[in-house]
Enzyme design. Structure first.
Site, PDB file in Angstrom:
ATOM      1  N   ASP A  20      23.724   4.087  47.408  1.00  9.84           N
ATOM      2  CA  ASP A  20      25.002   4.498  46.821  1.00  9.84           C
ATOM      3  C   ASP A  20      24.764   5.433  45.642  1.00  9.84           C
ATOM      4  O   ASP A  20      25.492   6.408  45.446  1.00  9.84           O
ATOM      5  CB  ASP A  20      25.822   3.283  46.360  1.00  9.84           C
TER       6      ASP A  20
ATOM      7  N   ARG B 230      28.315  13.066  46.280  1.00 11.43           N
ATOM      8  CA  ARG B 230      29.785  13.136  46.469  1.00 11.43           C
ATOM      9  C   ARG B 230      30.447  13.779  45.256  1.00 11.43           C
ATOM     10  O   ARG B 230      31.400  14.547  45.387  1.00 11.43           O
ATOM     11  CB  ARG B 230      30.347  11.719  46.680  1.00 11.43           C
TER      12      ARG B 230
ATOM     13  N   LYS C 198      27.969  -2.413  45.988  1.00  9.03           N
ATOM     14  CA  LYS C 198      27.440  -2.780  44.662  1.00  9.03           C
ATOM     15  C   LYS C 198      27.898  -4.178  44.255  1.00  9.03           C
ATOM     16  O   LYS C 198      27.146  -4.940  43.655  1.00  9.03           O
ATOM     17  CB  LYS C 198      27.904  -1.748  43.623  1.00  9.03           C
TER      18      LYS C 198
HETATM   19  N1  URA Z   1      33.680   3.829  42.054  1.00  7.99           N
HETATM   20  C1  URA Z   1      32.584   3.623  42.804  1.00  7.99           C
HETATM   21  O1  URA Z   1      31.729   2.833  42.461  1.00  7.99           O
HETATM   22  N2  URA Z   1      32.463   4.328  43.953  1.00  7.99           N
HETATM   23  C2  URA Z   1      33.377   5.208  44.378  1.00  7.99           C
HETATM   24  O2  URA Z   1      33.199   5.786  45.424  1.00  7.99           O
HETATM   25  C3  URA Z   1      34.513   5.406  43.579  1.00  7.99           C
HETATM   26  C4  URA Z   1      34.653   4.692  42.418  1.00  7.99           C
END
Ligand code: URA
Length: 422
Positions: free
Chosen positions: A160, A167, A186
């Site tokens: 992530d 992203r 997470k």
């Molecule tokens: N918070 C996150 O942890 N991930 C996202 O994609 C958007 C907000």
């Protein structure tokens, strides 16, 4: 299997198999799949979406990319998450409330980026506060005082971390499937089996409409259930900033004020979040939980728990930093405050030194904004709308007041909480 076939398949709106999703995610983490290939796949996902099954698969693959925290030695533990907003200091308030009610909060938090703040930056504005505890110290602190908040380790969901950074710079943040899998991977890795998520909706939030917030909440509840995690989502308004203070030490100060009895929207939202957390953690009704929460704020136990928590992690709360300059920004119009733009103020606060554009930017912990007026207040020309705190020299005349929309008539009240979903 190759990445170009996978990108093309998603571009055509077809369903990806578990092997294909794993190939893309793990290949990106190892470097075999390149940035430009991953960003192309992410854009295809933004445009064509993912099925619920693909989202759950993606979450599990991301979750398995790194370490997971085992909190089983602590018994029942409750966690909270906010999808991000301006002036959002709720963790600093609700975690001590829940612990003062007998709940346990073992929380990993992140730093802020762009116009939104991060809990870890707020805590680090307290001189001496340690955000990096080793696992044994972290678990022991939760056992002894009921709460600990630490920064996310780099080994927690590394997939992530790498994908989110991509992203952020490729216009692929605002996708409900990607947000749901990013947050939930997470949260699952962080170990708690009960979770309250504050889904922010509005101008200052990632999610702009109630419909999208409902979709995101439904997905996160579903992903949680597939991993044995009970999730409650509170859909709350983020058109306007939360509370009066924006900026790290200023938000710590306001959190202490709320714990000492300050009333308003921020307090109301914190009571709701804490109520849901206590309800899940102690397995009591929401009615009983709310009573307990209100009692522990009123009798000072929650505030004392906050002081105990700060002390346990080495912080000196009597010595919060303050920036060199204070500038009062005056109203050029008379009327009623119709709305206060959270996004504009989040950006202003960042430019004052309270936030970062890039992850390595250094923060001015005392910098930020105190709002002197709230939505619905009547203002005259020359009234102070907000006070800026910064170590940069500014000409206050050059600061725009466009974040305050002033109209002739009082505004209609918007709800603070739209819906609770479980
Ligand atoms: N918070 C996150 O942890 N991930 C996202 O994609 C958007 C907000």
């Amino acid at each position: 299997m190759n990445i170009i076939e996978i990108i093309n398949k998603k571009r055509l709106g077809k369903i990806l198999s578990e092997e294909e999703i794993a190939y893309a995610v793990n290949g990106y983490l190892s470097g075999e799949v390149k940035d430009y290939q991953m960003s192309s796949l992410l854009m295809a996902i933004v445009l064509k979406g993912l099925t619920d099954h693909e989202i759950i698969t993606l979450t599990t693959i991301m979750l398995n990319s790194g370490e997971k925290l085992d909190l089983s030695s602590l018994g029942t533990v409750v966690d909270k998450h906010s999808t991000g907003g301006v002036g959002d200091k709720t963790t600093l308030i609700v975690a001590p409330i829940v612990a003062s009610c007998g709940g346990r909060v073992a929380k990993m938090s992140g730093r802020g980026l762009g116009h939104t703040g991060g809990t870890i930056d707020k805590l680090e504005s307290i001189p001496g506060f340690q955000v990096a505890l080793d696992e044994k110290t972290f678990l022991n602190q939760v056992k002894t005082i009921g709460l600990a908040v630490v920064s996310q380790t780099s080994n927690l969901v590394p997939a992530d971390k790498k994908i989110y950074a991509l992203r952020d710079v490729t216009g692929t943040v605002e996708s409900i499937p990607l947000i749901a899998s990013s947050i939930m991977s997470k949260k699952i890795a962080s170990g708690a089996k009960k979770l309250v998520i504050d889904v922010k909706v509005g101008k200052g939030a990632l999610i702009k409409t109630l419909k999208d917030a409902q979709k995101l909440a439904k997905l996160m509840i579903q992903i949680g259930a597939s991993h044995g995690i009970e999730v409650v989502c509170i859909l709350s308004n983020m058109d306007i900033p939360l509370g009066n203070n924006i900026g790290n030490a200023l938000e710590v100060k306001e959190a202490m004020e709320v714990l000492q009895g300050k009333t308003g929207h921020l307090t109301d939202l914190c009571i709701e979040i804490a109520t849901q957390m206590v309800h899940l953690d102690l397995n009591i009704s929401t009615k009983e939980a709310k009573k307990l929460v209100q009692k522990n704020i009123a009798n000072g136990n929650a505030y004392h728990k906050f002081l105990e928590f700060v002390g346990a992690q080495g912080g000196n709360i009597s010595n919060l930093p303050q920036s060199t300059y204070q500038y009062e920004i005056l109203s050029k119009k008379s009327g009623f405050i119709d709305t206060i733009d959270a996004l504009l103020l989040g950006n202003l606060s960042m430019h004052l030194g309270a936030g970062r554009l890039n992850l390595n930017d250094k923060l001015d912990y005392g910098a930020g904004i105190i709002l002197n007026k709230k939505v619905g207040d009547k203002v005259e020309v020359g009234d102070t709308l907000m006070t800026l705190y910064t170590s940069k020299e500014l000409n206050p005349q050059e600061i725009s007041t466009e974040s305050f929309l002033i109209t002739d008539n009082p505004p209609k009240e918007n709800p603070l909480i739209y819906q609770i979903m479980e």
